[in-house]
Motif scaffolding. Sequence first.
Motif, short mmCIF file in Angstrom:
data_model
loop_
_atom_site.label_atom_id
_atom_site.label_comp_id
_atom_site.label_asym_id
_atom_site.label_seq_id
_atom_site.Cartn_x
_atom_site.Cartn_y
_atom_site.Cartn_z
N ALA A 108 4.80 -4.92 -8.55
CA ALA A 108 5.26 -4.30 -7.93
C ALA A 108 5.61 -3.79 -6.21
CB ALA A 108 5.06 -2.96 -7.89
N LEU A 109 3.79 -4.93 -5.57
CA LEU A 109 4.09 -4.96 -4.32
C LEU A 109 4.37 -6.36 -4.11
CD1 LEU A 109 2.94 -3.75 -1.84
CD2 LEU A 109 0.72 -5.85 -2.35
N ALA A 110 4.83 -7.17 -5.10
CA ALA A 110 5.52 -8.28 -4.61
C ALA A 110 6.82 -8.20 -4.80
CB ALA A 110 5.24 -9.49 -5.85
N LYS A 111 7.25 -7.07 -5.87
CA LYS A 111 9.02 -7.46 -6.04
C LYS A 111 9.57 -6.65 -4.63
CE LYS A 111 9.11 -7.77 -10.86
NZ LYS A 111 9.54 -7.80 -11.91
N ARG A 112 8.83 -4.85 -3.86
CA ARG A 112 8.94 -4.78 -3.23
C ARG A 112 8.29 -4.40 -1.45
NH1 ARG A 112 11.84 1.28 -6.13
NH2 ARG A 112 13.33 1.22 -4.11
N LYS A 131 -9.00 -8.70 -2.01
CA LYS A 131 -7.97 -9.96 -1.23
C LYS A 131 -7.07 -10.00 -1.56
CE LYS A 131 -13.10 -11.25 -0.29
NZ LYS A 131 -13.57 -12.55 -0.40
N THR A 132 -6.74 -10.23 -2.74
CA THR A 132 -5.59 -10.16 -2.79
C THR A 132 -4.91 -9.81 -2.69
OG1 THR A 132 -6.65 -10.76 -5.24
CG2 THR A 132 -4.32 -11.04 -4.86
N LEU A 133 -5.08 -8.11 -2.29
CA LEU A 133 -3.90 -7.19 -1.55
C LEU A 133 -3.48 -7.36 -0.70
CD1 LEU A 133 -4.85 -3.35 -3.08
CD2 LEU A 133 -2.64 -5.23 -4.32
N ARG A 134 -4.80 -7.77 0.30
CA ARG A 134 -3.98 -8.57 1.92
C ARG A 134 -4.30 -9.64 2.07
NH1 ARG A 134 -3.63 -5.86 4.47
NH2 ARG A 134 -5.12 -3.70 4.86
N HIS A 135 -4.07 -10.38 1.11
CA HIS A 135 -3.09 -11.53 1.36
C HIS A 135 -1.67 -11.49 0.75
CE1 HIS A 135 -6.86 -13.88 0.67
NE2 HIS A 135 -7.08 -13.75 1.58
N MET A 136 -1.27 -10.50 -0.20
CA MET A 136 0.33 -11.02 -0.51
C MET A 136 0.84 -10.52 0.84
SD MET A 136 0.18 -9.42 -4.28
CE MET A 136 1.74 -9.34 -4.17
N LYS A 137 0.81 -8.78 1.42
CA LYS A 137 1.52 -8.08 2.42
C LYS A 137 0.69 -7.88 3.60
CE LYS A 137 5.93 -7.56 -0.41
NZ LYS A 137 6.47 -7.52 -1.31
N PRO A 138 0.75 -7.62 4.69
CA PRO A 138 -0.19 -6.81 6.02
C PRO A 138 0.30 -5.50 5.75
CG PRO A 138 1.89 -7.99 6.66
CD PRO A 138 2.13 -8.29 5.20
N TYR A 144 6.02 -1.64 0.98
CA TYR A 144 5.78 -0.37 0.97
C TYR A 144 5.32 -0.57 2.31
CZ TYR A 144 6.12 -0.14 -4.22
OH TYR A 144 6.89 -0.36 -5.38
N GLU A 145 4.53 0.45 2.81
CA GLU A 145 4.25 0.73 4.08
C GLU A 145 2.74 1.20 3.74
OE1 GLU A 145 7.82 0.85 4.93
OE2 GLU A 145 7.51 1.91 3.65
N ILE A 146 2.33 1.76 3.04
CA ILE A 146 0.62 1.47 1.85
C ILE A 146 0.74 1.47 0.29
CG2 ILE A 146 1.11 4.17 1.62
CD1 ILE A 146 -2.20 4.53 2.83
N VAL A 147 -0.14 0.93 0.37
CA VAL A 147 -0.97 0.65 -0.74
C VAL A 147 -2.39 1.58 -1.02
CG1 VAL A 147 -1.84 -0.88 -2.74
CG2 VAL A 147 -0.27 -1.63 -0.78
N ILE A 148 -2.14 2.36 -1.27
CA ILE A 148 -3.54 2.78 -2.36
C ILE A 148 -4.05 2.86 -3.57
CG2 ILE A 148 -4.25 5.76 -2.39
CD1 ILE A 148 -1.22 6.43 -1.55
N CYS A 149 -5.66 1.82 -3.26
CA CYS A 149 -5.52 1.49 -4.64
C CYS A 149 -7.19 1.88 -4.67
CB CYS A 149 -6.30 0.18 -4.17
SG CYS A 149 -6.68 -0.98 -5.61
N ASN A 150 -7.66 2.45 -6.98
CA ASN A 150 -8.84 2.43 -6.92
C ASN A 150 -9.28 1.60 -7.04
OD1 ASN A 150 -11.03 3.11 -8.48
ND2 ASN A 150 -10.04 4.64 -9.82
N VAL A 151 -10.73 0.87 -6.74
CA VAL A 151 -11.54 -0.35 -6.88
C VAL A 151 -11.83 -0.37 -8.46
CG1 VAL A 151 -13.12 0.67 -5.86
CG2 VAL A 151 -12.40 -2.00 -5.54
N CYS A 152 -11.96 0.69 -9.07
CA CYS A 152 -13.19 0.47 -10.19
C CYS A 152 -11.89 0.06 -11.55
CB CYS A 152 -13.55 1.80 -10.33
SG CYS A 152 -14.68 1.79 -8.73
N PHE A 153 -11.88 -0.95 -11.50
CA PHE A 153 -10.34 -1.41 -12.34
C PHE A 153 -11.27 -2.42 -13.60
CE2 PHE A 153 -7.05 0.10 -10.42
CZ PHE A 153 -6.21 0.47 -10.94
N PRO A 154 -11.57 -2.49 -14.66
CA PRO A 154 -12.27 -2.87 -16.12
C PRO A 154 -11.53 -4.32 -15.67
CG PRO A 154 -10.67 -1.44 -17.37
CD PRO A 154 -10.24 -0.90 -15.81
#
Length: 228
Positions: free
Chosen positions: A42-46, A67-74, A48-58
Amino acid sequence: MRKNRVLIIDHDLQTCKDIKYNLRSETTEAYYTLTVQEGLTALAKRDYEIVICNVCFPETDGVALLKTLRHMKPVPILLLSTSSALADKIQALEAGADDFLTKPFETEECLARIYALVRRFTELNPLKSRAYTIAAQGDLIIQREKRQALLNGRPLRLTYREYELLSLLVFNPEHVFTYEQLYEQVWAEEYLNNKNSVICEVKRLRRKLGDINLIESVREVGYRFKKE
């Protein structure tokens, strides 16, 4: 005037719904995904002004995801976590988060932090100045500015030619490239029946892509990238 877009990545459906429906207004629209890969796509295709993310994914390491999110878009990243430990907060901020909020939280505080981050981002980065060149096909994301390919959120280790070949195919999905066209554009040399060089390069690239198998052979002609 385009609304501000908010992307929520959290496996907790109730959290996603609470944030989304409290944010929705004449100036803001929110979207959510319940998996990391859906969020990255979703972040790659559009934009956004902000990403809200839960750090705890299995399925992924929280720091690696940040780090991946930060590298994708500022864009600003608000991290949600069940941990209130100071060490975890510091690690998250060092990994790329702009703000940190511990679960459970009051919706009003969450919204206030979101609006503050969005306001700062939009004031410093007018819409017309934001430009990204990214293509996403399923689990594969190409970032031209960084000359980087991500598969399932993790960088692929590609040679110069492998990256050039993949980038050319991904940014032109369904277009059939002949062996000659691929050789002249990737190798930047005159094609002298160098078909085997192209075939070998594609084989190596396919091995690194693994099971996604999106590079399709066009018999006696060349290759194309299948669009999902």
